[in-house]
Write a protein that holds these residues in place. Sequence first.
Motif, PDB file in Angstrom:
ATOM      1  N   LEU A 260      -3.764 -55.196 -83.638  1.00  0.00           N
ATOM      2  CA  LEU A 260      -4.831 -56.189 -83.805  1.00  0.00           C
ATOM      3  C   LEU A 260      -6.225 -55.589 -83.703  1.00  0.00           C
ATOM      4  CD1 LEU A 260      -3.275 -59.145 -81.745  1.00  0.00           C
ATOM      5  CD2 LEU A 260      -3.092 -58.695 -84.205  1.00  0.00           C
ATOM      6  N   GLY A 261      -6.329 -54.273 -83.874  1.00  0.00           N
ATOM      7  CA  GLY A 261      -7.637 -53.638 -83.923  1.00  0.00           C
ATOM      8  C   GLY A 261      -8.291 -53.367 -82.587  1.00  0.00           C
ATOM      9  N   PHE A 262      -7.573 -53.527 -81.488  1.00  0.00           N
ATOM     10  CA  PHE A 262      -8.156 -53.235 -80.182  1.00  0.00           C
ATOM     11  C   PHE A 262      -8.285 -51.726 -79.996  1.00  0.00           C
ATOM     12  CE2 PHE A 262      -6.250 -57.457 -79.387  1.00  0.00           C
ATOM     13  CZ  PHE A 262      -7.387 -58.115 -78.937  1.00  0.00           C
ATOM     14  N   GLY A 263      -9.337 -51.335 -79.259  1.00  0.00           N
ATOM     15  CA  GLY A 263      -9.548 -49.931 -78.965  1.00  0.00           C
ATOM     16  C   GLY A 263      -9.071 -49.583 -77.568  1.00  0.00           C
ATOM     17  N   THR A 264      -9.345 -48.344 -77.155  1.00  0.00           N
ATOM     18  CA  THR A 264      -8.938 -47.900 -75.824  1.00  0.00           C
ATOM     19  C   THR A 264     -10.131 -47.683 -74.895  1.00  0.00           C
ATOM     20  OG1 THR A 264      -8.909 -45.612 -76.631  1.00  0.00           O
ATOM     21  CG2 THR A 264      -6.829 -46.822 -76.678  1.00  0.00           C
ATOM     22  N   ASP A 265     -11.363 -47.823 -75.407  1.00  0.00           N
ATOM     23  CA  ASP A 265     -12.550 -47.661 -74.571  1.00  0.00           C
ATOM     24  C   ASP A 265     -12.648 -48.829 -73.581  1.00  0.00           C
ATOM     25  OD1 ASP A 265     -13.200 -45.392 -75.957  1.00  0.00           O
ATOM     26  OD2 ASP A 265     -14.589 -46.413 -77.328  1.00  0.00           O
ATOM     27  N   ASN A 266     -13.108 -48.505 -72.343  1.00  0.00           N
ATOM     28  CA  ASN A 266     -13.282 -49.518 -71.292  1.00  0.00           C
ATOM     29  C   ASN A 266     -12.007 -50.317 -71.036  1.00  0.00           C
ATOM     30  OD1 ASN A 266     -16.085 -48.913 -70.961  1.00  0.00           O
ATOM     31  ND2 ASN A 266     -16.544 -50.168 -72.767  1.00  0.00           N
ATOM     32  N   GLY A 267     -10.857 -49.663 -71.270  1.00  0.00           N
ATOM     33  CA  GLY A 267      -9.573 -50.320 -71.009  1.00  0.00           C
ATOM     34  C   GLY A 267      -9.322 -51.545 -71.864  1.00  0.00           C
ATOM     35  N   GLU A 268      -9.923 -51.580 -73.068  1.00  0.00           N
ATOM     36  CA  GLU A 268      -9.793 -52.774 -73.903  1.00  0.00           C
ATOM     37  C   GLU A 268      -8.344 -53.081 -74.228  1.00  0.00           C
ATOM     38  OE1 GLU A 268     -12.534 -54.251 -77.384  1.00  0.00           O
ATOM     39  OE2 GLU A 268     -10.954 -52.961 -78.248  1.00  0.00           O
ATOM     40  N   ASN A 269      -7.554 -52.056 -74.512  1.00  0.00           N
ATOM     41  CA  ASN A 269      -6.149 -52.283 -74.838  1.00  0.00           C
ATOM     42  C   ASN A 269      -5.365 -52.824 -73.642  1.00  0.00           C
ATOM     43  OD1 ASN A 269      -6.596 -49.691 -73.670  1.00  0.00           O
ATOM     44  ND2 ASN A 269      -4.552 -49.040 -74.298  1.00  0.00           N
ATOM     45  N   ILE A 270      -5.733 -52.375 -72.433  1.00  0.00           N
ATOM     46  CA  ILE A 270      -5.072 -52.887 -71.223  1.00  0.00           C
ATOM     47  C   ILE A 270      -5.477 -54.335 -70.990  1.00  0.00           C
ATOM     48  CG2 ILE A 270      -4.657 -52.518 -68.769  1.00  0.00           C
ATOM     49  CD1 ILE A 270      -3.723 -50.234 -70.549  1.00  0.00           C
TER      50      ILE A 270
ATOM     51  N   LEU B 220       6.673 -57.360 -71.424  1.00  0.00           N
ATOM     52  CA  LEU B 220       6.282 -56.015 -70.989  1.00  0.00           C
ATOM     53  C   LEU B 220       6.527 -54.985 -72.086  1.00  0.00           C
ATOM     54  CD1 LEU B 220       7.423 -55.544 -67.262  1.00  0.00           C
ATOM     55  CD2 LEU B 220       5.135 -55.194 -68.183  1.00  0.00           C
ATOM     56  N   VAL B 221       7.653 -55.099 -72.753  1.00  0.00           N
ATOM     57  CA  VAL B 221       7.963 -54.171 -73.853  1.00  0.00           C
ATOM     58  C   VAL B 221       6.922 -54.305 -74.957  1.00  0.00           C
ATOM     59  CG1 VAL B 221       9.617 -53.640 -75.685  1.00  0.00           C
ATOM     60  CG2 VAL B 221      10.437 -54.059 -73.363  1.00  0.00           C
ATOM     61  N   ALA B 222       6.584 -55.544 -75.293  1.00  0.00           N
ATOM     62  CA  ALA B 222       5.567 -55.782 -76.320  1.00  0.00           C
ATOM     63  C   ALA B 222       4.223 -55.195 -75.894  1.00  0.00           C
ATOM     64  CB  ALA B 222       5.436 -57.280 -76.588  1.00  0.00           C
ATOM     65  N   ALA B 223       3.888 -55.344 -74.606  1.00  0.00           N
ATOM     66  CA  ALA B 223       2.626 -54.790 -74.100  1.00  0.00           C
ATOM     67  C   ALA B 223       2.631 -53.269 -74.137  1.00  0.00           C
ATOM     68  CB  ALA B 223       2.388 -55.276 -72.671  1.00  0.00           C
ATOM     69  N   LEU B 224       3.775 -52.675 -73.772  1.00  0.00           N
ATOM     70  CA  LEU B 224       3.876 -51.222 -73.723  1.00  0.00           C
ATOM     71  C   LEU B 224       3.683 -50.606 -75.105  1.00  0.00           C
ATOM     72  CD1 LEU B 224       4.542 -48.614 -72.165  1.00  0.00           C
ATOM     73  CD2 LEU B 224       6.958 -49.065 -72.618  1.00  0.00           C
ATOM     74  N   PHE B 225       4.428 -51.096 -76.077  1.00  0.00           N
ATOM     75  CA  PHE B 225       4.405 -50.468 -77.398  1.00  0.00           C
ATOM     76  C   PHE B 225       3.294 -51.007 -78.301  1.00  0.00           C
ATOM     77  CE2 PHE B 225       8.844 -49.809 -76.002  1.00  0.00           C
ATOM     78  CZ  PHE B 225       8.862 -48.424 -76.077  1.00  0.00           C
ATOM     79  N   GLY B 226       2.818 -52.213 -78.012  1.00  0.00           N
ATOM     80  CA  GLY B 226       1.781 -52.780 -78.854  1.00  0.00           C
ATOM     81  C   GLY B 226       0.366 -52.486 -78.399  1.00  0.00           C
ATOM     82  N   PHE B 227       0.197 -52.289 -77.073  1.00  0.00           N
ATOM     83  CA  PHE B 227      -1.157 -52.153 -76.541  1.00  0.00           C
ATOM     84  C   PHE B 227      -1.398 -50.903 -75.701  1.00  0.00           C
ATOM     85  CE2 PHE B 227      -0.496 -56.682 -77.265  1.00  0.00           C
ATOM     86  CZ  PHE B 227      -1.681 -57.069 -77.879  1.00  0.00           C
ATOM     87  N   VAL B 228      -0.403 -50.477 -74.946  1.00  0.00           N
ATOM     88  CA  VAL B 228      -0.647 -49.450 -73.929  1.00  0.00           C
ATOM     89  C   VAL B 228      -0.277 -48.049 -74.412  1.00  0.00           C
ATOM     90  CG1 VAL B 228      -0.114 -48.681 -71.588  1.00  0.00           C
ATOM     91  CG2 VAL B 228      -0.340 -51.127 -72.081  1.00  0.00           C
ATOM     92  N   GLN B 229       0.960 -47.856 -74.801  1.00  0.00           N
ATOM     93  CA  GLN B 229       1.455 -46.516 -75.130  1.00  0.00           C
ATOM     94  C   GLN B 229       1.271 -46.226 -76.621  1.00  0.00           C
ATOM     95  OE1 GLN B 229       5.730 -45.421 -74.688  1.00  0.00           O
ATOM     96  NE2 GLN B 229       5.031 -44.210 -72.955  1.00  0.00           N
ATOM     97  N   THR B 230       0.035 -46.270 -77.060  1.00  0.00           N
ATOM     98  CA  THR B 230      -0.276 -46.021 -78.463  1.00  0.00           C
ATOM     99  C   THR B 230      -1.749 -45.655 -78.601  1.00  0.00           C
ATOM    100  OG1 THR B 230      -0.395 -47.003 -80.666  1.00  0.00           O
ATOM    101  CG2 THR B 230      -0.683 -48.496 -78.796  1.00  0.00           C
ATOM    102  N   ASP B 231      -2.052 -44.782 -79.539  1.00  0.00           N
ATOM    103  CA  ASP B 231      -3.451 -44.430 -79.807  1.00  0.00           C
ATOM    104  C   ASP B 231      -4.133 -45.469 -80.675  1.00  0.00           C
ATOM    105  OD1 ASP B 231      -3.227 -42.056 -78.376  1.00  0.00           O
ATOM    106  OD2 ASP B 231      -2.466 -40.958 -80.123  1.00  0.00           O
ATOM    107  N   THR B 232      -3.332 -46.305 -81.333  1.00  0.00           N
ATOM    108  CA  THR B 232      -3.890 -47.350 -82.199  1.00  0.00           C
ATOM    109  C   THR B 232      -3.266 -48.700 -81.834  1.00  0.00           C
ATOM    110  OG1 THR B 232      -2.177 -46.864 -83.851  1.00  0.00           O
ATOM    111  CG2 THR B 232      -4.326 -45.774 -84.116  1.00  0.00           C
ATOM    112  N   PRO B 233      -3.775 -49.337 -80.767  1.00  0.00           N
ATOM    113  CA  PRO B 233      -3.248 -50.642 -80.358  1.00  0.00           C
ATOM    114  C   PRO B 233      -3.309 -51.648 -81.506  1.00  0.00           C
ATOM    115  CG  PRO B 233      -4.754 -49.773 -78.703  1.00  0.00           C
ATOM    116  CD  PRO B 233      -4.885 -48.886 -79.909  1.00  0.00           C
TER     117      PRO B 233
END
Length: 429
Positions: free
Chosen positions: A174-184, A159-172
Amino acid sequence: MNGQETSRKTIWSWALYDFANSSFTTLTVTFIYATYFTLGIAENETEGTRQWSTAIAITAFVVAVLSPYLGALADRGGLRKQFLATSTIICVAGSILLFFPQEGQVGFALAVFVITNIAFEMGNVFYNAYLPDIAPAKQIGRISGYGWGLGYLGGLLCLVAALFGFVQTDTPILGFGTDNGENIRATNLLVAAWFALFSLPIFFLVKNKSQQSLPDVRTLIGQANQQLVSTFLEISRRFRQVLRFLVARLVYNDGLITVFAFGGIYASTTFGFSTEKVIVFGITLNIAAGLGALAFGYIDDKLGGRTTIILSLVGLIGFGLIAVLARMEILFWIAGLGAGLLAGPNQSASRSLLGRFTPEGKRNEFYGFFALSGKFTAFLGPLLLGLVVQATGSQRWGMATVIFFFAAGLILLLRVNEKDGIRNVLELE
């Protein structure tokens, strides 16, 4: 000394599987994907809750049907590790596929989730069956607690890795974006990698206690059918305490399944938690649950599994009432922490109690029926919650249904005599 070292290595390799698979139940089933499905894929929150409850119910029904049968097959053919590996591979592959469904693709998302969740649950049947083989009788409670505690730690760190690596960041990452919930959605890929990596030790370092020569498939299935019927009759006639315990678990575990499946949804829809806040809530609960599982493992060995489960159910009823009635967020946090602290010991003590009641040579089967007791009516909790939410439009009324399952299970558990169940196994051996 080498034997002791090997024993410790075996125990921790076994417990690491809990560390591995908790990433799926924590991120996918409870906190992140369940919330994302309800808010980001389904048409609306109410319909999403109903659809998610249906998916959980379908999973429970299928696992209830398959688990005793596959447990019998594993016992007859010495196939425990093969079945565990197959379940793990399917769950990892399914987690990868869960990255792809987007807004409106309800059928796709639910179909993949159901298959993946079935594989996850079936894997637990074979994983749990190792416990009586690797744990000394006097330490089975604490070793089960090690597994649950390590599992909650795994869920926490993921969960910590998900929070700081993918969710709570403007730049997830591995190059994932935030459009269409891609980072989630990408958190499912994290789950797949985590599960695959940390499940490896059990396959390389934990041995099957006995490996039988395999008969042909038709003979194996016929033997499994006969053994399944025989074991059911044997539990009914010779293992009365096992039967009583499984009936009690049949009920109280419905409440736990419902809490796990809808905890994140309840936090987001009733108290307005954002995805980031749901994850922080999940991290906090995992810390509490891990500490609870570890601490109560010693209480389990000292006072017994039945007493430990009773204490946990009394507490879960109280904290459940607080969660349903709470209007202030701080009270909901208190209820969540309390429930987390007791959920781990409940599951751990349930697993170890059956281990004390289980004769050698029938462990896969007994844990198959253990899974059956956890799933046979497990569709009722999520289904009832979904129906109540749909009828009332209130998540609170829906969540209130879990209190009934905890209370009814507690009443049934009072009929279990742990000493008699242990004595019965010793007489057979």
